[in-house]
Enzyme design. Structure first.
Site, PDB file in Angstrom:
ATOM      1  N   ASP A   1      -2.742   1.458  17.291  1.00  0.00           N
ATOM      2  CA  ASP A   1      -1.737   1.070  16.290  1.00  0.00           C
ATOM      3  C   ASP A   1      -2.304   1.153  14.872  1.00  0.00           C
ATOM      4  O   ASP A   1      -1.593   0.930  13.908  1.00  0.00           O
ATOM      5  CB  ASP A   1      -1.209  -0.346  16.558  1.00  0.00           C
ATOM      6  CG  ASP A   1      -2.309  -1.385  16.514  1.00  0.00           C
ATOM      7  OD1 ASP A   1      -3.370  -1.159  17.126  1.00  0.00           O
ATOM      8  OD2 ASP A   1      -2.133  -2.426  15.850  1.00  0.00           O
TER       9      ASP A   1
ATOM     10  N   ARG B   1       0.830  -1.210   0.000  1.00  0.00           N
ATOM     11  CA  ARG B   1       0.000   0.000   0.000  1.00  0.00           C
ATOM     12  C   ARG B   1       0.863   1.259   0.000  1.00  0.00           C
ATOM     13  O   ARG B   1       2.005   1.258   0.466  1.00  0.00           O
ATOM     14  CB  ARG B   1      -0.972   0.000   1.177  1.00  0.00           C
ATOM     15  CG  ARG B   1      -0.338   0.080   2.536  1.00  0.00           C
ATOM     16  CD  ARG B   1      -1.397   0.414   3.591  1.00  0.00           C
ATOM     17  NE  ARG B   1      -2.005  -0.751   4.188  1.00  0.00           N
ATOM     18  CZ  ARG B   1      -1.622  -1.301   5.334  1.00  0.00           C
ATOM     19  NH1 ARG B   1      -0.581  -0.807   5.984  1.00  0.00           N
ATOM     20  NH2 ARG B   1      -2.245  -2.341   5.831  1.00  0.00           N
TER      21      ARG B   1
HETATM   22  P1  AMP Z   1      -3.828  -5.649  13.131  1.00  0.00           P
HETATM   23  O1  AMP Z   1      -5.005  -6.055  13.942  1.00  0.00           O
HETATM   24  O2  AMP Z   1      -3.795  -6.196  11.727  1.00  0.00           O
HETATM   25  O3  AMP Z   1      -3.600  -4.178  13.141  1.00  0.00           O
HETATM   26  O4  AMP Z   1      -2.566  -6.331  13.809  1.00  0.00           O
HETATM   27  C1  AMP Z   1      -2.272  -6.202  15.174  1.00  0.00           C
HETATM   28  C2  AMP Z   1      -0.916  -6.772  15.441  1.00  0.00           C
HETATM   29  O5  AMP Z   1      -0.862  -8.175  15.152  1.00  0.00           O
HETATM   30  C3  AMP Z   1       0.223  -6.147  14.617  1.00  0.00           C
HETATM   31  O6  AMP Z   1       1.354  -6.075  15.441  1.00  0.00           O
HETATM   32  C4  AMP Z   1       0.375  -7.132  13.505  1.00  0.00           C
HETATM   33  O7  AMP Z   1       1.664  -7.061  12.923  1.00  0.00           O
HETATM   34  C5  AMP Z   1       0.151  -8.457  14.214  1.00  0.00           C
HETATM   35  N1  AMP Z   1      -0.305  -9.519  13.311  1.00  0.00           N
HETATM   36  C6  AMP Z   1      -1.542  -9.657  12.783  1.00  0.00           C
HETATM   37  N2  AMP Z   1      -1.607 -10.766  12.004  1.00  0.00           N
HETATM   38  C7  AMP Z   1      -0.391 -11.348  12.042  1.00  0.00           C
HETATM   39  C8  AMP Z   1       0.173 -12.522  11.446  1.00  0.00           C
HETATM   40  N3  AMP Z   1      -0.530 -13.333  10.659  1.00  0.00           N
HETATM   41  N4  AMP Z   1       1.474 -12.794  11.720  1.00  0.00           N
HETATM   42  C9  AMP Z   1       2.187 -11.999  12.514  1.00  0.00           C
HETATM   43  N5  AMP Z   1       1.713 -10.891  13.111  1.00  0.00           N
HETATM   44  C10 AMP Z   1       0.444 -10.559  12.879  1.00  0.00           C
HETATM   45 MG    MG Z   2      -2.663  -2.779  12.314  1.00  0.00          MG
END
Ligand code: AMP
Ligand code: MG
Length: 466
Positions: A252, A178
C-alpha cells in the site's frame, strides 16, 4: 481569482466512481498554524498566488479548489510485512484534488492527518506534528538527491493533543498535504483482485495506462506491468544511491508511477551497512537497506498476480523478470548521477559502481555514505579538494585506487557545478540525531529555526546539483 492561469484541474480519479473511493469530509481542527509552505511546488500547479487565508481554507479546512469535486478516501488493500490485510484504505488521508503541472504531468494533492474516513477503523485519522516534520524533511532531501519522490506542499499544525504509543504523549497534531504523480497503489489492484473483480482491474489498467504510462498500448496489461517494473527499479536504485531506507515497503506504500511517498520511520544511512533498518517494528530486518530491491520485487509479484485476472501469466512473468537487469542498469545510472560524471558504457559504468561500493564498504563508519559523493563530485576536478579535506587520509589504499581509476575514466558532467559554495562546505546529511535535534527545538521551545535552516540548506543543495 485565487488560482493562476497555470492551474489546470483534472480530477480524473474521481471519475472512476464510488467503487474506488468514498466521499469524505475533513476533520474540523481547533486551530491552523502554518508551519511549512512550499511555494516552488505550488507554482508548478498554479497555486502559489493563494494568500495566507486562502491557503488555510484549501489546505487546512479543505474547501475544494476550483473545479474539484471534494475529497475522496481511496480504497485499497495491501500486504504489510508479507501478511495480507484487507482492512486498509485511506484511514487518515484523502485525495483532495488533481491537476496538471507546467509540463503536463498529472499530479495528486493528497493529505495525511486530515481526519477519519470509512477506512480509519480504530485510528483517529490524525498525524502527529513530528510525523509531519519528518515527512517534509525526507521528501526535501530525497528530491535534492535525485530520487523520484512526492513533495510536501504544506504542513499545518492543528492544535490537538494526540496519544501515540511511539511518541511521548500527548503529542502535537498536524495535517500534511503532498503533491505526487499518483496515489494509485499496488494495493489498489489487490483490493479489486481480492473481490475477484476483473472488470475493476481492467478499469484500473486503462486508467493507469492512459494517464501515467501512455506509451503502453490499450489493453496491454503485461506492457503496463513492465512500465511499472521499470519505474520501480529506477526508484529502488535511487534510494540505494541516496543511502535511503524507506522503512515500510508494504504494497500500500508503492504506487504505479514509481515515486516514493508516505515517509514514516525512514532513515538515511550513516555508513555502508546492508542490514541497516529504519522501523523499530521491523524486527526481522525485512525492509533493511540492502533488502529494498528484494522487497520491491516481491511487491511487484503481487501486482502481477492481480493482473492475471486480465492477462496471461507468461508475458506477466517476463515483465517481472526484467526487474533485476533494470535495477542494475538504474543503479549504475544513479551512481553516475550522484558522482556527477557521464556514462562511458556499461562495462566502465559497472566498474565505477563496483569500486564505489567496495570503497564505501571498506571505509565503513569512518568514511560514511554521503561524504564520498560530496568529496568526489564530478570526479577528477574534485581531487585536490577531496585529498586536502577532512577525509583526505581515508583516500588511499587498494580500494581507493581502484575507485579513483574507475572514476577518472569518466568525463565530468557539468563540472562548473563544482564552483557552487556547497562543495567547499560539509556534506549535507540528515541522520537520525539531527532529525531528533530539529524536533527537540520544536517540541521544547516551539523553535522552528533549525527546521527552517535545514530546509534552506537542502534547497541550496538541490540547486547546486540541478
Ligand atoms: P501507513 O503505515 O501509514 O501506510 O498506514 C497503514 C494503514 O493504516 C493505512 O490504511 C492508513 O490509512 C492507516 N492509518 C495509519 N494511521 C492511522 C490513524 N492515525 N488513523 C486512522 N488510520 C490510520
Ligand atoms: Mg501508507
Amino acid at each position: 481569482m485565487p488560482v493562476s492561469a497555470a492551474y489546470h484541474p483534472e480530477p480524473a480519479f474521481f471519475d472512476l466512481g464510488p467503487e474506488f473511493g468514498d466521499a469524505v469530509r475533513s476533520a474540523v481542527f481547533p486551530e491552523h498554524r502554518l508551519r511549512f509552505r512550499n511555494d516552488r511546488a505550488a507554482a508548478d500547479v498554479g497555486l502559489a498566488d493563494l494568500n495566507g487565508d486562502e491557503w488555510i481554507a484549501h489546505f487546512g479546512r479543505f474547501e475544494p479548489l476550483p473545479c474539484q469535486p471534494g475529497p475522496i478516501a481511496m480504497r485499497y488493500h495491501g500486504h504489510q510485512f508479507r501478511t495480507y490485510n484487507p482492512d486498509l484504505g485511506d484511514g487518515r488521508g484523502f485525495l483532495a484534488a488533481q491537476m496538471r503541472d507546467a509540463s503536463g504531468r498529472l499530479l495528486d494533492l493528497g493529505t495525511k492527518g486530515s481526519g477519519q474516513t470509512p477506512w480509519s477503523r480504530a485510528g483517529d485519522g490524525r498525524l502527529t506534528l513530528k510525523g509531519g516534520v519528518r515527512e517534509v524533511l525526507a521528501a526535501a532531501l530525497l528530491e535534492a538527491r535525485g530520487v523520484p519522490t512526492s513533495r510536501a506542499l504544506t504542513l499545518i499544525e492543528t492544535g490537538e493533543a494526540l496519544e501515540r504509543g511511539d511518541e511521548p504523549s500527548p503529542t502535537r497534531s498536524a495535517v500534511l498535504v503532498r503533491l505526487q504523480h499518483s496515489h494509485i497503489r499496488f494495493g489498489t489492484f489487490q483490493r479489486a483482485a481480492f473481490f475477484g473483480r476483473a472488470d475493476q482491474i481492467e478499469t484500473l489498467v486503462e486508467h493507469v495506462r492512459a494517464l501515467y504510462h501512455p506509451t503502453v498500448a490499450a489493453g496491454d496489461a503485461p506492457g503496463l506491468l513492465w512500465a511499472i517494473v521499470a519505474a520501480s527499479a529506477r526508484l529502488t536504485a535511487r534510494w540505494i544511491a541516496a543511502g535511503f531506507v524507506h522503512g515500510v515497503l508494504n504494497t500500500d506504500n508503492l504506487n504505479v508511477t514509481g515515486e516514493s511517498f508516505d515517509y514514516g520511520p525512514w532513515r538515511f544511512l550513516p555508513f555502508y551497512d546492508p542490514g541497516f533498518t529504519a522501523a523499530y517494528f521491523d524486527h526481522s530486518g525485512l525492509y533493511a537497506f540492502a533488502r529494498q530491491p528484494e522487497a520491491v520485487f516481491w511487491n511487484l509479484t503481487q501486482l502481477a498476480g492481480c493482473l492475471k485476472l486480465v492477462a496471461d501469466a507468461e508475458p506477466l512473468t517476463q515483465a517481472l523478470n526484467g526487474f533485476g537487469p533494470a535495477y542494475i542498469a538504474e543503479l549504475r545510472a544513479a551512481f553516475l548521477d550522484r558522482l556527477g560524471v557521464k556514462s562511458l558504457g556499461e562495462a566502465a559504468d559497472q566498474r565505477l559502481l563496483d569500486t564505489a561500493l567496495a570503497l564505501l564498504r571498506e571505509g565503513g563508519e569512518a568514511l560514511g555514505w554521503e561524504p564520498l559523493f560530496h568529496d568526489w563530485f564530478t570526479g577528477f576536478s574534485s581531487s585536490a579538494r577531496a585529498l586536502a579535506g577532512p577525509r583526505g587520509k581515508l583516500y588511499q589504499g587498494e580500494a581507493f585506487d581502484a575507485f579513483r581509476f574507475a572514476l577518472f575514466e569518466h568525463e565530468p558532467d557539468r563540472p562548473e557545478r563544482l564552483e557552487h559554495p556547497v562543495f567547499s562546505g560539509s556534506p549535507e546529511d540528515l541522520l537520525i540525531d539531527e532529525v531528533e535535534a530539529i524536533w527537540a527545538g520544536i517540541d521544547k521551545d516551539d523553535d522552528w529555526s533549525l527546521f527552517e535552516a535545514k530546509l534552506a540548506r537542502i534547497e541550496v543543495l538541490r540547486q547546486a546539483h540541478a
